[in-house]
Design a protein around this motif. Structure first.
Motif, PDB file in Angstrom:
ATOM      1  N   ALA A 195       0.846  -1.110  -0.063  1.00 53.07           N
ATOM      2  CA  ALA A 195      -0.175  -0.107  -0.089  1.00 53.07           C
ATOM      3  C   ALA A 195       0.762   1.168  -0.001  1.00 53.07           C
ATOM      4  O   ALA A 195       0.395   2.489  -0.035  1.00 53.07           O
ATOM      5  N   GLY A 196       2.063   1.111   0.145  1.00 54.15           N
ATOM      6  CA  GLY A 196       3.026   2.231  -0.176  1.00 54.15           C
ATOM      7  C   GLY A 196       3.965   2.522   1.283  1.00 54.15           C
ATOM      8  O   GLY A 196       4.719   3.448   1.288  1.00 54.15           O
ATOM      9  N   GLY A 197       3.705   1.636   2.145  1.00 55.93           N
ATOM     10  CA  GLY A 197       4.580   1.930   3.340  1.00 55.93           C
ATOM     11  C   GLY A 197       6.105   1.185   3.136  1.00 55.93           C
ATOM     12  O   GLY A 197       6.394   0.596   2.589  1.00 55.93           O
ATOM     13  N   LYS A 198       7.072   1.779   4.293  1.00 56.93           N
ATOM     14  CA  LYS A 198       8.038   1.410   4.322  1.00 56.93           C
ATOM     15  C   LYS A 198       8.537   0.755   5.594  1.00 56.93           C
ATOM     16  O   LYS A 198       8.274   1.238   6.564  1.00 56.93           O
ATOM     17  N   VAL A 199       9.178  -0.570   5.571  1.00 59.67           N
ATOM     18  CA  VAL A 199       9.422  -1.206   6.777  1.00 59.67           C
ATOM     19  C   VAL A 199      10.841  -1.073   7.115  1.00 59.67           C
ATOM     20  O   VAL A 199      11.668  -1.160   6.499  1.00 59.67           O
ATOM     21  N   ILE A 200      10.916  -0.618   8.642  1.00 60.87           N
ATOM     22  CA  ILE A 200      12.192  -0.694   9.182  1.00 60.87           C
ATOM     23  C   ILE A 200      12.104  -1.671  10.238  1.00 60.87           C
ATOM     24  O   ILE A 200      11.559  -1.927  11.117  1.00 60.87           O
ATOM     25  N   GLU A 201      13.417  -2.527   9.777  1.00 61.31           N
ATOM     26  CA  GLU A 201      13.516  -3.576  10.831  1.00 61.31           C
ATOM     27  C   GLU A 201      14.248  -3.346  12.043  1.00 61.31           C
ATOM     28  O   GLU A 201      15.445  -2.705  11.950  1.00 61.31           O
ATOM     29  N   VAL A 202      14.196  -3.622  13.305  1.00 57.18           N
ATOM     30  CA  VAL A 202      14.912  -3.663  14.526  1.00 57.18           C
ATOM     31  C   VAL A 202      16.190  -4.643  14.643  1.00 57.18           C
ATOM     32  O   VAL A 202      15.792  -5.649  14.630  1.00 57.18           O
ATOM     33  N   LYS A 203      17.312  -4.149  14.209  1.00 52.17           N
ATOM     34  CA  LYS A 203      18.369  -5.013  14.097  1.00 52.17           C
ATOM     35  C   LYS A 203      18.706  -5.332  15.691  1.00 52.17           C
ATOM     36  O   LYS A 203      19.253  -4.245  16.325  1.00 52.17           O
ATOM     37  N   MET A 204      18.628  -6.393  15.851  1.00 49.52           N
ATOM     38  CA  MET A 204      19.093  -7.043  17.340  1.00 49.52           C
ATOM     39  C   MET A 204      20.102  -7.916  17.149  1.00 49.52           C
ATOM     40  O   MET A 204      19.983  -9.014  16.063  1.00 49.52           O
ATOM     41  N   SER A 205      21.260  -8.091  17.706  1.00 48.00           N
ATOM     42  CA  SER A 205      22.004  -9.113  17.655  1.00 48.00           C
ATOM     43  C   SER A 205      21.765 -10.283  18.427  1.00 48.00           C
ATOM     44  O   SER A 205      20.676 -10.388  19.111  1.00 48.00           O
ATOM     45  N   TYR A 206      22.485 -11.533  18.007  1.00 44.25           N
ATOM     46  CA  TYR A 206      22.065 -12.784  18.873  1.00 44.25           C
ATOM     47  C   TYR A 206      23.132 -13.527  19.141  1.00 44.25           C
ATOM     48  O   TYR A 206      24.084 -13.621  18.294  1.00 44.25           O
ATOM     49  N   PRO A 207      23.494 -14.123  19.998  1.00 44.02           N
ATOM     50  CA  PRO A 207      22.750 -14.100  21.304  1.00 44.02           C
ATOM     51  C   PRO A 207      22.339 -12.653  21.822  1.00 44.02           C
ATOM     52  O   PRO A 207      23.220 -11.849  21.831  1.00 44.02           O
ATOM     53  N   VAL A 208      21.591 -12.882  22.846  1.00 38.09           N
ATOM     54  CA  VAL A 208      21.076 -11.541  23.528  1.00 38.09           C
ATOM     55  C   VAL A 208      21.580 -11.389  24.936  1.00 38.09           C
ATOM     56  O   VAL A 208      21.492 -12.586  25.651  1.00 38.09           O
ATOM     57  N   SER A 209      22.044 -10.580  25.427  1.00 39.96           N
ATOM     58  CA  SER A 209      22.554 -10.395  26.942  1.00 39.96           C
ATOM     59  C   SER A 209      21.705  -9.886  27.766  1.00 39.96           C
ATOM     60  O   SER A 209      21.647 -10.045  29.083  1.00 39.96           O
ATOM     61  N   SER A 210      20.947  -8.932  27.293  1.00 41.29           N
ATOM     62  CA  SER A 210      20.059  -8.118  28.117  1.00 41.29           C
ATOM     63  C   SER A 210      18.734  -7.615  27.592  1.00 41.29           C
ATOM     64  O   SER A 210      18.794  -7.253  26.376  1.00 41.29           O
ATOM     65  N   ASN A 211      17.758  -7.050  28.393  1.00 41.12           N
ATOM     66  CA  ASN A 211      16.666  -6.215  27.692  1.00 41.12           C
ATOM     67  C   ASN A 211      17.162  -4.905  27.033  1.00 41.12           C
ATOM     68  O   ASN A 211      16.811  -4.374  26.097  1.00 41.12           O
ATOM     69  N   ASP A 212      18.168  -4.294  27.783  1.00 41.42           N
ATOM     70  CA  ASP A 212      18.585  -3.102  27.246  1.00 41.42           C
ATOM     71  C   ASP A 212      18.773  -3.081  26.062  1.00 41.42           C
ATOM     72  O   ASP A 212      18.769  -2.074  25.151  1.00 41.42           O
ATOM     73  N   GLU A 213      19.883  -4.147  25.293  1.00 41.30           N
ATOM     74  CA  GLU A 213      20.256  -4.322  24.153  1.00 41.30           C
ATOM     75  C   GLU A 213      18.809  -4.125  23.196  1.00 41.30           C
ATOM     76  O   GLU A 213      18.878  -3.566  22.005  1.00 41.30           O
ATOM     77  N   ILE A 214      18.074  -4.761  23.653  1.00 44.70           N
ATOM     78  CA  ILE A 214      16.503  -4.748  22.592  1.00 44.70           C
ATOM     79  C   ILE A 214      16.206  -3.328  22.860  1.00 44.70           C
ATOM     80  O   ILE A 214      15.626  -2.765  21.837  1.00 44.70           O
ATOM     81  N   VAL A 215      16.198  -2.752  23.811  1.00 44.96           N
ATOM     82  CA  VAL A 215      15.554  -1.372  23.917  1.00 44.96           C
ATOM     83  C   VAL A 215      16.272  -0.484  23.017  1.00 44.96           C
ATOM     84  O   VAL A 215      15.629   0.255  22.500  1.00 44.96           O
ATOM     85  N   THR A 216      17.467  -0.686  23.365  1.00 48.16           N
ATOM     86  CA  THR A 216      18.426   0.546  22.380  1.00 48.16           C
ATOM     87  C   THR A 216      18.035   0.258  20.918  1.00 48.16           C
ATOM     88  O   THR A 216      18.097   1.363  20.407  1.00 48.16           O
ATOM     89  N   ALA A 217      18.060  -1.011  20.431  1.00 48.29           N
ATOM     90  CA  ALA A 217      17.997  -1.452  19.303  1.00 48.29           C
ATOM     91  C   ALA A 217      16.838  -0.921  18.522  1.00 48.29           C
ATOM     92  O   ALA A 217      16.451  -0.226  17.361  1.00 48.29           O
ATOM     93  N   PHE A 218      15.566  -0.978  19.423  1.00 50.90           N
ATOM     94  CA  PHE A 218      14.104  -0.592  19.089  1.00 50.90           C
ATOM     95  C   PHE A 218      14.307   1.090  19.171  1.00 50.90           C
ATOM     96  O   PHE A 218      13.717   1.448  17.994  1.00 50.90           O
TER      97      PHE A 218
END
Lengths: 465, 456
Positions: free
Chosen positions: B173-196
């Motif tokens: 429909a015309g939108g653009k997707v931005i993917e949240v790049k998260m590394s793996y393995p993950v070691s904490s919630n902070d990593e996810i929050v920052t990436a988001f």
């Protein structure tokens, strides 16, 4: 004269097997000749789960499924529960393909890629109409371009048109077909007129949706002729809603020539709820249809997309081979069943019409395995509410399950009359399937006569909330 | 929880209260730990073996996360509903069906702490919920509420089918997707929050509007519990129009409180971890009237609200949707109910995961507090799992040769990694699992390693 079965009739013939000679696929030709056909008591056993005591003369609404198919379905359900990963990776895709291949032969499609299996006709309508919606949004169709539908189209289809066509800026041409109706010619000429009228302001007609067998009131429509007229009138694509067709009339999708054709298999083809076939002619496949529930297979073609729309119970879609075995236990296979259902429902319809002094809504050749019978005018079916109230009343008080249709008069002074000379505005749609017996219709006959005798009128009934 | 009181097959106890009637299925003896949950199983005579006797007994079924599971008593309840429809479908449809669906919706409303039953729709599965919400977003483009180039933010690890749905409705429909790049393995919630946060910034850049955020509550592959409440808050403060939580795996494995999480739309399956038959899910709408969602399969309820629309989409078998109360009754037979069960499954899967990584010399993919009833266990690097084809190959070998059902995930190696662990197995624990299932998996991998097996 149809073969009306009564409870006592134990039809244990030893006739030679008349193979279903319109079907050439390997599955049938491998079967050895049957020594005897299914007996009346075996039929009763197959449908023993039906509520005894109810005259179930409404196969047209929800269909029916014999015990042996239900048992086969349970086996498939168990396979998934036992080891779902193995079922998903190693069994399901092949079984869906097997069903699609058998259905392709059943409806005379050219290529299995043209055959998708979906839940029901309602889903098929959403698939075709969502595609129309995209065409408006992406500028392939212009605002105001039209879609044609019949006035008596199934309610869910009408809503789907509203949701995808009207909402996207398309317009709708509604064609009224006559009812009661006396001939195929009436349908053809009314359709031609209605379509021409609808195009008068120069609108482009992008899609026509035509029923093969209308639901309420139920009439067999000459779709082949109507598809031709659509082509002549420059309609881009035609979608035939044949929800009732497979298992009640002959279906040859190539001969009919529509772009899209859908039929349920749980109504008249003994599959469990629910499963339908959506046929998309190859040349029309470039139309890029998609299943609205998008999963892993998005972009791999509608048939493949439809074969997996997330974790669900797909077992009802896997039983086509078992159903073919089941119908071949009957003399003449599915064609024998269709013929006998048709003959029986006409015989019963005439019996009712005679007893009530009313008429059939259409000539016998325009009835499938269902027929519309006029109700005595004194019952006073004067609105849709009256019709559904009467239906509930018949269910609750007389244990007769039959849908009622309200047909307003086109003209206050002209219309079909009953023997008492009142105008007929109410019709019952009776169905006949293999489990029905003459007693079901006698029960209905007597119920209506009782209501007449009692001076009943629909005004006496209260609508349910 | 101690492993002291272990009963093997030869010690049939006379005391009925504690005899769990174990039978030998494999060459391993079955051992039950004496947690309070198990004590309650014994006390209530919940015969787990017979409730799940339809499971293939030759398989170590440690993949509840993919297709879920359903106890025999709920299947029986489902069969009763199926029969009622077949018996007299018109009567069932007109007189019983609507209140049966409502009963299910009420049960879910209470379970997930929704404010009002109008907020709860019952659908087939999360895949369907995705189509519902994303089709609605598509219309916003058609109606010019959203402009071409407006963005959506979703996790790189979002479920592939979900990504397809976003492609089919949002991108198309015309939108653009931005993917949240998260590394793996993950070691904490902070990593996810920052990436988001970074992804949201990117989505806003160049004067764009972030119209849609799709946030997993628990990602599927690799399986990670996401700090969803925090991410929703972030999206709110950035005025994202549509905040949609894909919680396919959540209900029955982590706590679900839709008001607390605060998303616009929240959806979870009930056949995965809540013992319903395949398949049923709920879709929660924070404001159903304002959202004006529609079910893509349009029937005569169109326009009466998404809950009503979803309740009837043509003739079908709705029985899986009608036995939600019976599934909840089953769960309530366990001590602590749904929470007790989730806690038990979590503790067991962590215990088994730690046993496996110890045996193989590998690591978990996340800290244990980011595991739910599933855990990602690193596979020995020498197996040479480099890509998805390798992962499927290994999965098939495990299924066919070793009779272990477990999905395998392959991650991308980071630059400069030495001898990276690329392959992870996602092990699940549900009430029917026994320790032997995981010992078999342990031994299968050990056997492959010692035989020098590699995927290539």
């Amino acid at each position: 004269m149809g073969e009306i079965r009564s409870h006592e009739d134990n039809n244990n013939t030893n006739n030679e097997d008349e193979d279903n000679n319109n079907n050439n696929h390997n599955h049938l030709s491998k079967k050895s000749r049957l020594l005897s056909f299914i007996t009346q008591s075996q039929i009763k056993q197959e449908f023993a789960h039906h509520h005894t005591g109810v005259a179930r003369i409404n196969n047209g609404s929800f269909g029916s499924c014999p015990g042996s198919i239900i048992a086969a379905q349970k086996r498939w359900q168990l396979k998934f529960l036992q080891q779902p990963d193995d079922f998903f990776f190693n069994q399901l895709p092949a079984q869906i393909l097997r069903s699609r291949t058998l259905i392709k032969d059943l409806i005379n499609a050219d290529d299995v890629s043209e055959v998708s299996i979906v839940d029901n006709a309602t889903t098929a309508a959403a698939i075709v109409l969502q595609h129309v919606g995209w065409a408006f949004a992406e500028g392939r169709f212009n605002k105001g371009d039209a879609v044609v539908m019949l006035h008596c189209a199934f309610q869910a289809v009408k809503k789907s048109i509203e949701a995808y066509v009207t909402r996207a800026g398309g317009s709708v041409i509604v064609v009224h077909l006559p009812f009661p109706v006396n001939s195929v010619e009436e349908i053809v000429s009314e359709f031609r007129l209605g379509l021409a009228k609808g195009k008068l302001n120069g609108r482009k007609v992008r899609l026509a949706i035509i029923d093969h067998i209308t639901s309420m009131p139920s009439v067999v429509i000459p779709v082949r002729e109507l598809v031709k007229i659509c082509r002549e009138e420059g309609v881009n694509q035609v979608f035939v809603d044949a929800a009732h067709a497979v298992g009640s009339i002959s279906v040859d999708v190539k001969d009919i020539g529509a772009d899209f054709y859908v039929s349920n298999l749980h109504k008249w083809f003994f599959c469990p709820p629910s499963v339908a076939v959506l046929y998309c002619r190859k040349s029309s496949l470039s139309s890029d249809l998609h299943h609205p529930v998008v999963s892993h297979e998005y972009g791999n073609g509608l048939a493949i997309e439809s074969a997996w729309i997330g974790t669900r119970d797909y077992s009802s879609q896997l039983l086509v081979p078992e159903v073919i075995d089941f119908v071949n236990r009957f003399e003449g296979g599915i064609h024998g069943i269709m013929q006998r259902n048709h003959d029986a429902v006409i015989e019963m319809a005439k019996m009712l019409a005679k007893s009530w002094g009313t008429i059939l809504g259409s000539p016998p050749e325009m009835c499938p395995s269902m027929a519309m019978i006029g109700l005595p005018s004194c019952l006073g079916v004067l609105s849709d509410d009256d019709a559904s109230n009467l239906r509930n009343h018949l269910r609750d008080q007389f244990r007769v399950e039959v849908p009622i249709h309200y047909q307003p008069l086109k003209d206050a002074e002209i219309g079909p009359r009953d023997e008492g000379c009142g105008f007929i505005t109410g019709y019952a749609r009776i169905s006949h399937q293999v489990y029905n017996t003459i007693d079901d219709y006698i029960k209905f006959r007597d119920a209506v006569n009782q209501l007449v005798q009692d001076g009943f009128n629909c005004k006496m009934l209260v609508s349910r909330g | 929880m101690s492993s002291n009181d272990l009963f093997d097959n030869d010690h049939h106890l006379d005391d009925d209260e504690t005899n769990v009637n174990a039978t030998t299925i494999t060459t391993y003896t079955q051992k039950y730990h004496t947690s309070s949950l198990c004590k309650s199983l014994n006390h209530l005579h919940i015969d787990i073996l017979s409730e799940f006797s339809h499971h293939d007994p030759t398989i170590a079924r440690i993949n509840n996360g993919s297709f879920g599971s359903c106890p025999a008593s709920v299947i029986e309840a489902q069969k009763r509903y199926q029969l009622r429809f077949l018996k007299q479908p018109d009567d069932f449809y007109f007189n019983h069906f609507t209140q049966s669906i409502l009963r299910s919706r009420e049960a879910v409303k209470t379970l997930v702490n929704a404010k009002h039953v109008d907020e709860i729709s019952i659908v087939d599965n999360v895949t369907t919920s995705a189509a519902i919400v994303l089709q609605h977003v598509m219309w916003s483009f058609f109606d010019s509420k959203f402009k071409p180039g407006d963005t959506a933010v979703m996790l790189h690890y979002a479920y592939p089918a979900f990504k397809k749905s976003v492609e089919a409705y949002f991108t198309r429909a015309g939108g653009k997707v931005i993917e949240v790049k998260m590394s793996y393995p993950v070691s904490s919630n902070d990593e996810i929050v920052t990436a988001f946060k970074n992804a949201l910034e990117l989505g806003k850049s160049n004067n764009r509007k972030v119209r849609l955020a799709v946030i997993d509550h628990i990602t599927s592959m690799p399986s990670v519990v996401i700090p969803v409440k925090e991410l929703v808050k972030m999206c709110r403060s950035e005025k994202v129009d549509c905040i949609f939580v894909d919680a396919a795996n959540a209900l029955g494995s982590v706590e679900v409180d839709v008001q607390d999480i605060g998303a616009d739309f929240y959806t979870s399956n009930l056949h995965k971890w809540l013992f319903c038959p395949p398949a049923v899910a709920f879709l929660h709408c924070k404001d159903p009237e304002a959202s004006k969602l529609h079910h893509p399969v349009v029937s005569h309820h169109y326009g009466n609200g998404i809950a009503n629309e979803s309740s009837w989409i043509g003739t079908r078998d709705y029985s899986a949707q009608l036995v939600i109360p019976e599934a909840l009754e089953f769960v309530d037979r366990f001590e602590g109910g749904i929470d007790g069960l989730a806690k038990w499954n979590h503790e067991k899967v962590v215990e088994m995961a730690e046993m496996l990584v110890k045996a193989w010399g590998t690591k978990l993919g996340t800290p244990v507090d980011m595991c739910s009833s599933t855990a990602m266990v690193g596979l020995p690097a020498c197996l040479g799992i480099m890509n998805d084809a390798d992962a499927m190959k290994l999965r098939s070998i495990l299924r066919e040769r070793f009779k272990v059902e477990v999905p395998i995930y392959v991650r991308q190696a980071k630059d400069g990694e030495v001898d990276p662990v690329m392959g992870y197995a996602r092990i699940s624990h549900q009430i029917y699992n026994t320790d032997d299932n995981y010992y078999r998996f342990r031994d299968a991998i050990c056997s492959l390693v010692s035989s020098g097996f590699t995927c290539n």
